[in-house]
Each structure stands twice: as structure tokens, then as C-alpha cells.
Design an enzyme around this catalytic site. Structure first.
Site, short mmCIF file in Angstrom:
data_model
loop_
_atom_site.label_atom_id
_atom_site.label_comp_id
_atom_site.label_asym_id
_atom_site.label_seq_id
_atom_site.Cartn_x
_atom_site.Cartn_y
_atom_site.Cartn_z
N GLU A 63 0.81 -1.21 0.00
CA GLU A 63 0.00 0.00 0.00
C GLU A 63 0.85 1.26 0.00
O GLU A 63 0.53 2.23 -0.69
CB GLU A 63 -0.94 0.00 1.21
CG GLU A 63 -2.09 -0.98 1.13
CD GLU A 63 -1.73 -2.38 1.58
OE1 GLU A 63 -2.62 -3.25 1.63
OE2 GLU A 63 -0.53 -2.61 1.89
N HIS A 132 -9.27 -5.68 10.92
CA HIS A 132 -10.03 -5.48 9.69
C HIS A 132 -11.40 -4.86 9.96
O HIS A 132 -12.30 -4.95 9.13
CB HIS A 132 -10.24 -6.82 8.97
CG HIS A 132 -8.98 -7.44 8.45
ND1 HIS A 132 -8.09 -8.08 9.27
CD2 HIS A 132 -8.47 -7.50 7.20
CE1 HIS A 132 -7.08 -8.53 8.54
NE2 HIS A 132 -7.28 -8.18 7.28
#
Length: 328
Positions: A63, A132
Site C-alpha cells: 500500500e 479489519h
């Protein structure tokens, strides 16, 4: 207003992306598994087939590096929409987001800009655990130079995404994955919701409930429960945290005299706290009770489904909070 059709939240965002990409060849998509796979939540399904690998770009599982490329692309004339698969992973792009994208316009005296959208999925649910399930939108809202968007329904999801792609500033676009299957009327064709315009989703007289993102749906369900007890709650959706439509929030509190703020992020030091403080400053003379705020518990989100369900306020608990605020 264009003619409307029924679509899902996920479909509305996908439609916005397709319309923007057809209208402007500089709009590109970047992210992990967004190409042939169609996204981990199928939120880019069909776009790779239409626009190809040059504009729907699968990135490596890095990322930090990939978002750095997106920032550079934005600074040199493209309009990237970069997907961070889970909101938790914005931790991996914070240097490029906070110290580069958010500041380049200021540091270059207006000579440069970074017109990009960082879209990401958040939300508690489905037993995805503490790494998450976080909603970290308050982090982005704390950074000057970033705009922060939290759509609550399909029509707003489409209109706000199209406005975000048009914007010459970096925009953090927060999608609650629990809303992806939510359906509602969505205007056909290009459609934009201006930033900084809150929406009154339900009028009421007894208290104002300022709800963000997914919490808007929960607040609307709670308002029906409270109405059965004679309490009429006004539900206001800010739609964007930055810019925040303070005027609409204050007008609602001037009418009702009470305010309850509910946000999907952790309660401590969160977006709800900022909105509550703003109302305490700007609407103090009209308040008949202290502003109350609700949010997620200040805990890592558990995997266990029974424990996970206790982290966020539900419609029943929120209705009880509404009734208690009005009746003391």
C-alpha cells in the site's frame, strides 16, 4: 433532479466510477485485486472489462509504495481513485497521505495539487477481527488539507463519489461494507452531491440525532422505536466530516433543544466528540441538556460474533439513549 432507479450502495459507487471514467480519460483506478477479480467486495466488478489494465490497475500488496505512485500521478495530471482494501490499512499510507498529498498545494504556494480519492471499506461485522474492522475516519479529518466523506445511502454514495473525483483536493472516501447491499433510489446519469451540505433524513421536534455513515440507518430505525414512545427524533446526516455543515446542525438543535451524536468510530477522541464540541460552542444558548455522544466501544474489535455485536450501539440501545435524553 434526474430520473431515479433502484440500485445498491455498491452498485451506485461503481456507477459513479464508470461515469467519471467515461467522461475523463485522466480518471484511473488503482488498488489490490480491483482488476479482473472485481474487488474483494465486488465493488469494481465490470470496470476492468470496460476500461482495461491501463486504467484499472492492480497494484502489488504494498500500500505504501502503490499509494505513493498514486500521489505522484495526481500531481502530474491524472485523477487516481486509489482503493485501500480495508480501512485499517490506511495506517500503511499515512506518510504519503498526510505529509505529501494533504500538503503539496500549500507547500507549493498553489503551483501543485493532488486531485485523488482514497476509497476504503470500514465497518464492524462479519467477525473480521481487530485488524479489519476499525473506522479511522477521525484520523483523516484531523489533517488539514484532506476532505473526508461518509455516504450513508446509495444516492449519496454515487453523488458524493462523483463530487470527490471532480475535487482538486485529496478526498478520503469512507464506505461501510455493511451498507454495500443496501438498496435505494439513485438518480440516473451523472449526479453530484456537494460537499459540506448535511441532509435531514427524518424531521423531528424533541431532539437532534447527528449520525454518520452506517449509523444513519441505525438512527432511523431507533427513531421509529422512540416514536412509539412519543419521542420524535430529527436525524441529520452530515455526509461530509470535512467540510462540516455546522449551520445545518445548529439549526436542527435550535429547533429541538437537545443533541445526540452517534458515530461508528471509537468514542474517545473521535468524530462524534468533535461534532459534540462544535454544537456545545455554537448552539449552547438553545441546549436544554448537555450534548451526548455515542460511538464504538474503546476496545479492539473481537472476532467472536456475540462480543462483536456489543461494540456498536444498536437500534434498541440508541432508542433508549434518545428517550433518556429527552425525559431525563
Amino acid at each position: 433532479m434526474p430520473e431515479a432507479r433502484t440500485d445498491s450502495y455498491r452498485g451506485a459507487v461503481r456507477d459513479a466510477l464508470a461515469l467519471a471514467m467515461r467522461a475523463d480519460a485522466n480518471v484511473i483506478l488503482m488498488g489490490e485485486d480491483i482488476g479482473e477479480a472485481g474487488g474483494v467486495f465486488k465493488q469494481t466488478e465490470g470496470l476492468f472489462a470496460e476500461f482495461g489494465a491501463a486504467r484499472v490497475i492492480d497494484t502489488p500488496i504494498s500500500e505504501s509504495g502503490a499509494f505513493g505512485i498514486a500521489v505522484g500521478a495526481a500531481m502530474t495530471g491524472l485523477r487516481p481513485v486509489f482503493e485501500v482494501m480495508f480501512g485499517d490499512f490506511i495506517t500503511l499510507v499515512m506518510d504519503q497521505l498526510v505529509n505529501q498529498a494533504a500538503k503539496v498545494h500549500y507547500m507549493s504556494a498553489g503551483a501543485m495539487r493532488a486531485p485523488l480519492v482514497l476509497r476504503t471499506a470500514v465497518g464492524i461485522g462479519a467477525s473480521l477481527g481487530p485488524q479489519h474492522s476499525q473506522s479511522l475516519h477521525a484520523w483523516a479529518a484531523h489533517v488539514p488539507g484532506l476532505k473526508v466523506v461518509l455516504p450513508a445511502d446509495p444516492a449519496d454514495a454515487k453523488g458524493l463519489m462523483m463530487a470527490a473525483i471532480d475535487d482538486d483536493n485529496p478526498v478520503v472516501f469512507i464506505e461501510d461494507r455493511n451498507l454495500y447491499t443496501l438498496k435505494g433510489p439513485v438518480p440516473e446519469g451523472p449526479y453530484r452531491v456537494p460537499f459540506g451540505q448535511a441532509a435531514v433524513k427524518r424531521p423531528g421536534r424533541d431532539l437532534s440525532v447527528i449520525a454518520t455513515g452506517r449509523m444513519v440507518s441505525i438512527a432511523l430505525a431507533a427513531a421509529e422505536r422512540a416514536a412509539a414512545q412519543g419521542i420524535e427524533a430529527e436525524i441529520v446526516d452530515p455526509r461530509t466530516l470535512v467540510p462540516l455543515d455546522v449551520a445545518t446542525l445548529v439549526r436542527s438543535v435550535q429547533k429541538t433543544g437537545r443533541a445526540l451524536v452517534v458515530d461508528g468510530g471509537a468514542r474517545a477522541f473521535g468524530a462524534g466528540a468533535e461534532i459534540a464540541a462544535t454544537l456545545a460552542e455554537e448552539a449552547f444558548d438553545w441546549l436544554d441538556a448537555p450534548v451526548r455522544r455515542l460511538g464504538a466501544a474503546d476496545l479492539p474489535v473481537p472476532f467472536n460474533a456475540n462480543l462483536e455485536s456489543l461494540i456498536l450501539p444498536d437500534a434498541r440501545g440508541l432508542a433508549q439513549a434518545m428517550i433518556a435524553l429527552v425525559r431525563g
